[in-house]
Design a protein around this motif. Structure first.
Motif, PDB file in Angstrom:
ATOM      1  N   LEU A 269     104.690 -28.673 -91.697  1.00 21.57           N
ATOM      2  CA  LEU A 269     104.301 -29.013 -93.075  1.00 21.57           C
ATOM      3  C   LEU A 269     102.783 -29.003 -93.196  1.00 21.57           C
ATOM      4  CD1 LEU A 269     106.828 -31.923 -93.522  1.00 21.57           C
ATOM      5  CD2 LEU A 269     106.670 -29.964 -95.067  1.00 21.57           C
ATOM      6  N   ASN A 272      98.146 -31.791 -96.328  1.00 20.32           N
ATOM      7  CA  ASN A 272      97.875 -32.492 -97.586  1.00 20.32           C
ATOM      8  C   ASN A 272      98.901 -32.168 -98.656  1.00 20.32           C
ATOM      9  OD1 ASN A 272      95.366 -33.658 -96.683  1.00 20.32           O
ATOM     10  ND2 ASN A 272      94.593 -31.546 -96.743  1.00 20.32           N
ATOM     11  N   ALA A 273      99.076 -33.138 -99.559  1.00 19.27           N
ATOM     12  CA  ALA A 273      99.990 -32.936-100.690  1.00 19.27           C
ATOM     13  C   ALA A 273      99.447 -31.840-101.617  1.00 19.27           C
ATOM     14  CB  ALA A 273     100.131 -34.240-101.455  1.00 19.27           C
ATOM     15  N   ASP A 433     105.926 -32.862-101.505  1.00 22.12           N
ATOM     16  CA  ASP A 433     104.778 -33.727-101.193  1.00 22.12           C
ATOM     17  C   ASP A 433     105.232 -35.018-100.511  1.00 22.12           C
ATOM     18  OD1 ASP A 433     102.944 -31.929-102.032  1.00 22.12           O
ATOM     19  OD2 ASP A 433     102.359 -32.977-103.873  1.00 22.12           O
ATOM     20  N   VAL A 436     105.444 -34.269 -96.966  1.00 19.77           N
ATOM     21  CA  VAL A 436     104.116 -34.228 -96.336  1.00 19.77           C
ATOM     22  C   VAL A 436     103.652 -35.653 -96.017  1.00 19.77           C
ATOM     23  CG1 VAL A 436     101.671 -33.672 -96.775  1.00 19.77           C
ATOM     24  CG2 VAL A 436     103.470 -32.049 -97.441  1.00 19.77           C
ATOM     25  N   ASN A 439     105.677 -37.134 -93.220  1.00 23.67           N
ATOM     26  CA  ASN A 439     105.277 -36.510 -91.960  1.00 23.67           C
ATOM     27  C   ASN A 439     103.964 -37.122 -91.470  1.00 23.67           C
ATOM     28  OD1 ASN A 439     105.674 -34.556 -89.922  1.00 23.67           O
ATOM     29  ND2 ASN A 439     104.090 -33.271 -90.855  1.00 23.67           N
ATOM     30  N   ASN A 440     103.042 -37.337 -92.398  1.00 22.63           N
ATOM     31  CA  ASN A 440     101.761 -37.945 -92.014  1.00 22.63           C
ATOM     32  C   ASN A 440     101.942 -39.387 -91.541  1.00 22.63           C
ATOM     33  OD1 ASN A 440     100.569 -35.560 -92.633  1.00 22.63           O
ATOM     34  ND2 ASN A 440      99.757 -36.222 -94.621  1.00 22.63           N
TER      35      ASN A 440
END
Ligand code: MYA
Length: 492
Positions: A269, A272-273, A433, A436, A439-440
């Motif tokens: 991924l 960033n969004a 998003d 993302v 995931n972060n």
């Protein structure tokens, strides 16, 4: 995102030379999971068995029989008068006593957490067990209007140990055009040493009695297993975030070599969004999120909660560390105006063992026979909670399109189709998003049910079908079956 784009993305992101045929093979393999698993036949088998089953307890309760066709909506029984409601608690077996659990108390919440940690829901192969954090349990059980009397515990009289639990919280539930005050029942759990002794019916009857006492006669609940009789059934979908860990834990099928390399790159991924103006929700957003959510749910769903107050929205959606994440889209062209929001919560599973019992198929997660490579104690799963976006657009058909339609009915259908396409594009970006962000935050997998408009993005965002299902039930309320895509109620 289309399959073609997925291929391009894979080709760009990966260091492995791009081979479209290999990737197609891999995508087929992922999609084939659904076909390979005897899911439909298992569901059908369960339904066939259920039709013949004898339910000593459920046959006495106000729920439809498994063979019954429900053709109109409404309560099964009228409300009870106060004299008809039993005043004293049901009698428990010797050695056990009722005990309200005070989730605000640090001792009680620890005991409840530990009871669930050791005894709550497992997949069919006992490889994973839900591992709700104490803070999560508090969030789930303390919405505005909660009552400690609905947090029903059972303790060992001698040792005081918490041995069983069931909970209710109040919720305004909309079933098609009717709003009904209900109890949302959850966290039914019996210590393993107390199983198969007909204690669950006692817990259910006791929580029912307590709910009746405040004049509420309907309830909503979800259970993985088939009971009389679901109003809807939704399948679980999983989006891999950390493929290696999911394979190590036996959560997903083991791949090696080029297949693994491709999977890693396909699932990668961005950092960033993508949506301009996406940011974490703040207190000042509560009113707008309430409007966005209620409007979205009412437009799209047939079974949904109604969030009547800002206090409820603040409770359920303001971010809480380690529990709930909500992101809003603050329109860059009109700062302060929110156009969308998306939320997800954290519900890890403990890893009990990493191989599947032979000859059994798991009912909750897509598991394989992965040999242990690395020891992990938990799978960190994010679950999609609610989202909201615009659903009404001013779509004008061209004269050419009108001519092709040849009538108002077809024109209306075409407008709907175009509206859905716009909703789909937005949801792909919004939930993309959320992936993302999850995931972060180091989640390993992102789960959702095939409810609401989720089918609009699962394929594009590379979710795969799991082998678990969640059934929705109503107590003392008959409702015609609700399609999964019309379920707008997320239960924790
Ligand atoms: S779903 C989560 C359920 N919890 C777990 O799966 C955790 C692990 N398992 C356990 O702790 C036990 O196995 C439980 C059953 C406690 C589940 N929902 O005592 P028994 C029926 C409803 O000998 P045990 C959630 O929390 C079963 O069909 N009924 O069974 C939502 C049988 O009845 P019948 C269930 O295995 C809960 C009877 O119990 C469930 O030792 C919503 C056997 O009793 C189940 N999950 O313990 C509850 N499992 O003979 C309903 C078994 O008739 C709420 N049974 O088939 C209804 C609304 C109430 C409020 C109304 C207000 C108006």
């Amino acid at each position: 995102m289309s399959e073609k784009n997925a291929e391009n993305q894979a080709g760009n992101a990966s260091q492995v030379p791009f081979d479209a045929s290999k990737l197609r093979e891999l995508i087929k393999l992922m999609e084939a999971q659904a076909v390979q698993d005897p899911i439909m036949s298992r569901l059908e088998r369960e339904e066939a068995e259920e039709k013949k089953a004898v339910h000593e307890f459920w046959s006495t309760q106000p729920v439809p029989k498994s063979v019954e066709m429900v053709e109109k909506d409404g309560p099964l029984h009228p409300p009870l008068s106060p004299e008809q409601i039993r005043q004293e608690p049901y009698e428990l077996s010797a050695g056990l006593k009722w005990s309200d659990v005070d989730v605000e108390d640090s001792g009680d919440i620890k005991e409840l957490h530990d009871l669930l940690l050791e005894n709550y829901v497992e997949d069919a192969d006992s490889m994973f067990r839900f591992n709700y954090s104490a803070e999560f349990i508090r969030w789930a059980l303390m919405p505005p209007g909660f009552s400690k009397q609905w947090h029903v515990g059972v303790r060992d009289e001698e040792t005081g140990e918490l041995m069983a639990f069931i909970s209710g919280i109040p919720v305004d539930t909309m079933v098609r055009d009717k709003v009904v005050r209900m109890a949302e029942i959850n966290f039914l759990c019996l210590h393993k040493s107390l199983r198969s002794q007909r204690l669950a019916p006692l817990l259910i009857k006791e929580v029912t009695r307590r709910v009746h006492k405040v004049g509420i006669f309907q309830a909503i609940y979800t259970v993985g297993r088939l009971l009389p009789k679901p109003v809807s059934t939704c399948r679980y979908f999983h989006r891999t975030l950390n493929p290696r860990k999911l394979m190590d834990t036996g959560f997903s099928q083991k791949l090696e070599g080029p297949q693994l390399a491709k999977l890693l790159s396909v699932m990668r991924l961005p950092a960033n969004a993508s949506i301009p103006g996406l940011r974490p929700m703040r207190k000042g957003d509560v009113g707008q999120v309430r409007k966005l959510l209620n409007r979205y749910l009412k437009n799209r769903a047939e079974l949904l909660p109604v969030f009547s107050t800002d206090a409820e929205i603040a409770h359920w959606f303001l971010p809480r560390e380690g529990v709930i994440w909500t992101y809003v889209v603050d329109d860059p062209e009109h700062p302060g105006k929110l156009t969308d929001f998306v939320s997800f919560y954290s519900l890890p599973s403990s890893v009990l063992r990493t191989t599947r019992a032979q000859g059994k198929s798991a009912s909750k997660k897509p598991v394989g026979n992965a040999p242990v490579r690395k020891q992990h104690t938990t799978v960190n799963a994010a679950y999609l909670f609610y989202y909201g976006t615009r659903t009404e657009f001013e779509i004008k058909l061209s004269d050419e399109e009108k001519a092709v339609c040849g009538g108002k009915k077809k024109e209306k259908a075409l407008v709907k189709e175009k509206e859905n396409e716009l909703v789909k594009q937005r949801l792909c970006a919004l939930v993309g998003d959320a992936l993302v962000m999850a995931n972060n935050e180091k989640f390993d997998v992102f789960n959702c049910l095939e409810m609401m408009d989720n089918a609009m993005f699962t394929k594009e965002l590379k979710f795969g079908p799991g082998d678990g299902h969640l059934r929705y039930y109503l107590f003392n309320y008959l409702a015609r079956p609700v399609e999964a895509s019309k379920i707008g109620f997320v239960m924790l």
